[in-house]
Design a protein around this motif. Structure first.
Motif, PDB file in Angstrom:
ATOM      1  N   HIS A  87      24.417 -46.435  10.260  1.00 43.40           N
ATOM      2  CA  HIS A  87      23.944 -45.137   9.757  1.00 43.40           C
ATOM      3  C   HIS A  87      25.075 -44.303   9.175  1.00 43.40           C
ATOM      4  O   HIS A  87      24.934 -43.088   9.039  1.00 43.40           O
ATOM      5  N   THR A 133      19.333 -41.352   6.099  1.00 43.45           N
ATOM      6  CA  THR A 133      18.579 -42.535   5.711  1.00 43.45           C
ATOM      7  C   THR A 133      17.149 -42.120   5.395  1.00 43.45           C
ATOM      8  O   THR A 133      16.589 -41.220   6.029  1.00 43.45           O
ATOM      9  N   VAL A 148      13.343 -43.232   5.277  1.00 46.17           N
ATOM     10  CA  VAL A 148      12.393 -44.202   5.825  1.00 46.17           C
ATOM     11  C   VAL A 148      11.088 -44.053   5.067  1.00 46.17           C
ATOM     12  O   VAL A 148      10.474 -42.973   5.058  1.00 46.17           O
ATOM     13  N   LYS A 149      10.672 -45.131   4.415  1.00 43.49           N
ATOM     14  CA  LYS A 149       9.437 -45.099   3.638  1.00 43.49           C
ATOM     15  C   LYS A 149       8.265 -45.529   4.505  1.00 43.49           C
ATOM     16  O   LYS A 149       8.348 -46.509   5.250  1.00 43.49           O
ATOM     17  N   ALA A 150       7.177 -44.782   4.383  1.00 47.67           N
ATOM     18  CA  ALA A 150       5.965 -45.136   5.113  1.00 47.67           C
ATOM     19  C   ALA A 150       5.290 -46.324   4.447  1.00 47.67           C
ATOM     20  O   ALA A 150       5.450 -46.551   3.244  1.00 47.67           O
ATOM     21  N   SER A 191       7.614 -40.748   2.347  1.00 47.16           N
ATOM     22  CA  SER A 191       8.950 -41.077   2.850  1.00 47.16           C
ATOM     23  C   SER A 191       9.442 -39.981   3.786  1.00 47.16           C
ATOM     24  O   SER A 191       8.990 -38.833   3.713  1.00 47.16           O
ATOM     25  N   LYS A 192      10.376 -40.340   4.645  1.00 43.51           N
ATOM     26  CA  LYS A 192      10.915 -39.419   5.642  1.00 43.51           C
ATOM     27  C   LYS A 192      12.427 -39.558   5.678  1.00 43.51           C
ATOM     28  O   LYS A 192      12.965 -40.685   5.716  1.00 43.51           O
ATOM     29  N   THR A 193      13.111 -38.428   5.634  1.00 45.18           N
ATOM     30  CA  THR A 193      14.577 -38.413   5.700  1.00 45.18           C
ATOM     31  C   THR A 193      15.024 -38.211   7.137  1.00 45.18           C
ATOM     32  O   THR A 193      14.620 -37.242   7.785  1.00 45.18           O
ATOM     33  N   VAL A 194      15.837 -39.112   7.632  1.00 42.60           N
ATOM     34  CA  VAL A 194      16.330 -39.070   9.012  1.00 42.60           C
ATOM     35  C   VAL A 194      17.816 -38.784   8.981  1.00 42.60           C
ATOM     36  O   VAL A 194      18.566 -39.440   8.251  1.00 42.60           O
ATOM     37  N   TRP A 209      21.408 -38.478  11.233  1.00 44.76           N
ATOM     38  CA  TRP A 209      21.984 -39.142  12.408  1.00 44.76           C
ATOM     39  C   TRP A 209      23.209 -38.370  12.888  1.00 44.76           C
ATOM     40  O   TRP A 209      23.879 -37.688  12.117  1.00 44.76           O
ATOM     41  N   GLU A 265      19.558 -39.770  16.691  1.00 44.14           N
ATOM     42  CA  GLU A 265      18.849 -39.084  15.621  1.00 44.14           C
ATOM     43  C   GLU A 265      19.064 -37.582  15.741  1.00 44.14           C
ATOM     44  O   GLU A 265      18.868 -36.996  16.817  1.00 44.14           O
TER      45      GLU A 265
END
Length: 398
Positions: free
Chosen positions: A298, A325, A327-329, A338-341, A343, A351
């Motif tokens: 990450h 990162t 993350v695409k649904a 999509s979701k932005t994570v 870290w 997270e």
């Protein structure tokens, strides 16, 4: 012939009976227990072991009673520990007051006349007896357990020096345990009587508390090789509990350390199972990438005091720079679903939910503040006084 054979059989039977009836061990306390009783209590060896460990433990000793046989009542065990264990410190005490030093003396190989002489000379009742004193091998295992707990063992010091808690050559901490063999060193028994007055002075002044265990000669060759049944085969109950417990960790054991059946090799250390925190700085880029698993995937390792991955700086400090990162649904496009994570952490393994937290916390505080302001405004309007004359412009009919 028959008469002599009968006498021989009777003599051998008497010797076997005498050998089977093993003499109990006497335990003396200095100062003596305040809860004196007419009958001397009999304490099993497992409970006596806990009493010895509780009195000499440097830290607060938590008794694990799993090694106590089920035939012994739990309330009786707790009562013995509270009565003969180390007394707790008073609730209100002076900060500069120092607790009394704890000394445990084990005297092996005492004869019957030595038991009688000690009872007469001390002029006090025996605190408790141990009906099943274990063997000399068990005493050696017990001394090893004391050493593993950090209790000083000063067998090289004489008894006259051990009863002085201010003797720096023999005392290295607040507690100490010592074991003497009266058969190998008979002068120790006489030294005990010669120094009784000195011992009582240290006890009276509050500088020393002593637990004297007098073990009979008959227990030297006993079949009981441990003070606790749970310690048999492992050396101590602590080692046995450690072997049966499962260590939980977030780090996976490297496959290179596992055997073919997926278990750790016999000679491998348990350190591979323990979670290990990442250091604040890594001296090289390779060590940072290797030990953090490329920042958990990450982020990347960068030189904290340099520029990027520059390794020419003499004060290199490589740390993980976490990245975001996306993350695409499932079934979502490039811009939707999509979701932005974010870290965080030393190795970017956690997270980062600080943004969500502050959004929820700020919204909650704003709503509570608005509702509180509205309620206070209603109360302030309701408390205003009405005018004295409501119909001031209306006159009475004549």
């Amino acid at each position: 012939m028959r008469f002599s054979a009968g006498l021989t059989a009777a003599a051998l039977s008497g010797l076997a009976t005498a050998a089977s009836q093993q003499q109990s061990a006497d335990v003396y306390m200095f100062p003596s227990s305040s809860q004196a009783s007419a009958e001397t209590p009999s304490v099993p060896k497992e409970v006596a072991r806990h009493i010895l460990l509780q009195r000499t433990s440097r830290q607060r000793y938590g008794s694990d009673l799993r090694d106590i046989p089920s035939s012994i009542d739990a309330e009786t065990v707790v009562d013995h520990l509270a009565r003969f264990g180390k007394s707790p410190a008073p609730l209100f005490t002076h900060a500069d007051k120092v607790d009394a030093s704890q000394l445990v003396i084990l005297l092996e190989g005492a004869a019957s006349d030595q038991f009688s002489r000690l009872r007469e000379q001390l002029g006090q009742h025996v605190a408790f007896t141990i009906p099943d004193p274990p063997s000399a091998t068990a005493n050696n295992h017990l001394m090893t357990l004391f050493q593993n707990m950090g209790v000083a063992s000063s067998n090289h010091c004489e008894l006259s020096s051990m009863i002085n808690p201010f003797e720096t050559d023999c005392w290295t901490g607040p507690s100490s345990v010592v074991k003497y063999d009266l058969r190998a060193s008979p002068k120790t028994y006489d030294s005990l009587f010669d120094n009784l007055s000195r011992l009582e002075k240290f006890v009276t002044d509050g500088d020393l508390e002593v637990l004297l265990v007098l073990l009979p000669e008959s227990s030297r060759s006993s079949n009981l090789n441990y003070w606790s049944a749970a310690a048999a085969g492992t050396g101590s109950g602590l080692h046995r509990r450690r072997a049966t417990e499962m260590v939980l960790t977030d780090h996976e054991i490297p496959k290179s350390t596992l055997a073919a059946d997926g278990k750790l090799p016999a000679g491998s250390s348990n350190a591979a199972r323990r979670p290990r925190a990442a250091p604040k700085c890594f001296s090289t880029l390779d060590s940072c990438v290797k030990d953090t698993n490329s920042c958990s995937g990450h982020g990347e390792c960068v030189n904290k005091y340099g520029t990027g991955n520059d390794t020419d700086d003499s004060h290199s400090c490589f740390v993980c720079a976490c990245k975001r990162t996306v993350v695409k649904a499932p079934g979502g496009g490039e811009t939707t679903g999509s979701k932005t994570v974010r870290w965080g952490g030393d190795m970017c393994q956690k997270e980062d939910v600080s943004v969500q937290f502050w959004l929820i916390a700020g919204f909650t505080i704003a709503i509570v503040g608005a509702v509180s302001f509205a309620i206070s405004l209603l109360f302030s309007v309701g408390e205003e006084k009405l005018p004295g004359v409501i119909g001031a412009g209306v006159s009475r009919p004549k």
